[in-house]
Write an enzyme that holds these catalytic residues in place. Structure first.
Site, short mmCIF file in Angstrom:
data_model
loop_
_atom_site.label_atom_id
_atom_site.label_comp_id
_atom_site.label_asym_id
_atom_site.label_seq_id
_atom_site.Cartn_x
_atom_site.Cartn_y
_atom_site.Cartn_z
N SER A 1 0.77 -1.26 -0.11
CA SER A 1 -0.19 0.10 -0.01
C SER A 1 0.90 1.28 -0.06
O SER A 1 0.43 2.22 -0.51
CB SER A 1 -0.96 0.15 1.04
OG SER A 1 -0.44 0.21 2.37
N HIS B 1 8.57 3.21 8.98
CA HIS B 1 7.94 2.01 10.21
C HIS B 1 7.02 2.76 10.93
O HIS B 1 6.92 3.99 11.39
CB HIS B 1 9.22 2.20 11.30
CG HIS B 1 9.06 1.09 12.38
ND1 HIS B 1 9.29 -0.09 12.04
CD2 HIS B 1 8.63 1.37 13.57
CE1 HIS B 1 8.85 -0.80 13.41
NE2 HIS B 1 8.94 0.07 14.04
N ARG C 1 12.84 -7.85 5.45
CA ARG C 1 14.21 -8.41 5.85
C ARG C 1 15.19 -7.59 6.20
O ARG C 1 15.11 -6.34 5.51
CB ARG C 1 14.79 -9.29 4.35
CG ARG C 1 13.91 -10.47 3.96
CD ARG C 1 14.66 -11.27 2.87
NE ARG C 1 16.09 -11.77 3.50
CZ ARG C 1 16.15 -12.83 3.81
NH1 ARG C 1 15.22 -13.50 4.07
NH2 ARG C 1 17.36 -13.08 4.35
N ILE C 2 16.07 -7.89 6.97
CA ILE C 2 17.23 -7.10 7.58
C ILE C 2 18.16 -6.84 6.22
O ILE C 2 18.20 -7.60 5.51
CB ILE C 2 17.55 -7.48 8.77
CG1 ILE C 2 16.74 -7.57 9.66
CG2 ILE C 2 18.73 -6.61 9.23
CD1 ILE C 2 16.98 -7.16 11.18
N ASP D 1 15.64 -0.63 12.40
CA ASP D 1 14.90 0.40 12.74
C ASP D 1 15.75 1.66 13.34
O ASP D 1 14.98 2.49 14.18
CB ASP D 1 13.69 0.07 13.47
CG ASP D 1 12.92 -0.88 12.53
OD1 ASP D 1 12.85 -0.91 11.43
OD2 ASP D 1 11.98 -1.62 13.33
#
Ligand code: GRF
Length: 188
Positions: free
Chosen positions: A13, A109, A91-92, A145
């Site tokens: 989205s 985030h 995924r990191i 993050d």
């Protein structure tokens, strides 16, 4: 005009909000490619409908994280991507992508970072009893993050909120904030 490569894992989205902003001339950018680590990501189908190159890169097909990211890197660099936009990419990132795009990878985030890093944010927000939630656009570095914050938007947590109602309220702000921040980056 900046050239974007959008990495997704699912619904897409935020990708859709970015494409809409481009179509409505609120964002001076072009999405050159969408890359998903999941073949069934709804955002991949959306990209194809829009005529955007859409690539599935399967981590399981590669021996190492570096080899996997090199494949993604090829998809990005061969199309002249300048900014890598993580939009629900689950995924990191490893050193391969980070080194290739220093300070040119952004993520959104669904919390007011540094609060509530990681997964399952709406549930944790509701359990914590805080009165305010929101979303953050930040640069991506090797921490989870944890990169430099570029912008945030706040929403109230309301009495009677469920995970679904809170998530939906945050998502409205994500869709507004992400294109706006990318437009600011395009002017740099
Ligand atoms: C969003 O909540 C975003 O903040 C998080 O993952 C979700 C992606 O949603 N990183 P979508 O795939 O863009 O709909």
């Amino acid at each position: 005009m900046i050239v974007l490569g959008v990495l997704i894992s699912g619904r897409g989205s935020n990708l859709m909000a970015i494409v809409r902003a481009i179509e409505e001339d609120r964002l001076d950018a072009r999405v050159a490619v969408v890359v998903s680590n999941r073949a069934d990501a709804a955002g991949l189908a959306f990209a194809r409908e829009k005529g955007i190159d859409a690539v599935w890169v399967d981590r399981a097909a590669f021996d190492s994280q570096a080899a996997y990211e090199n494949e993604i890197l090829g998809a990005l660099q061969s199309r002249g991507v300048q900014w890598v936009v993580l939009a629900g990419y689950m995924r990191i990132l490893g050193p391969t992508l980070l080194a290739a795009y220093p300070d040119h990878i952004v993520n959104i985030h669904p919390s007011l970072l540094p609060a509530f890093k990681g997964l399952d944010v709406p549930r944790r927000v509701l359990e914590s009893g805080v009165s305010e939630a929101g979303c953050t656009v930040h640069l991506v570095d090797e921490t989870l993050d944890g990169g430099r914050i570029l912008a945030q938007a706040r929403v109230p947590v309301l009495a009677g909120d469920t995970e679904a109602s809170l998530s939906a309220r945050i998502l409205v702000e994500e869709h507004r904030l992400y294109p706006q921040v990318l437009q600011e980056l395009s002017g740099l």
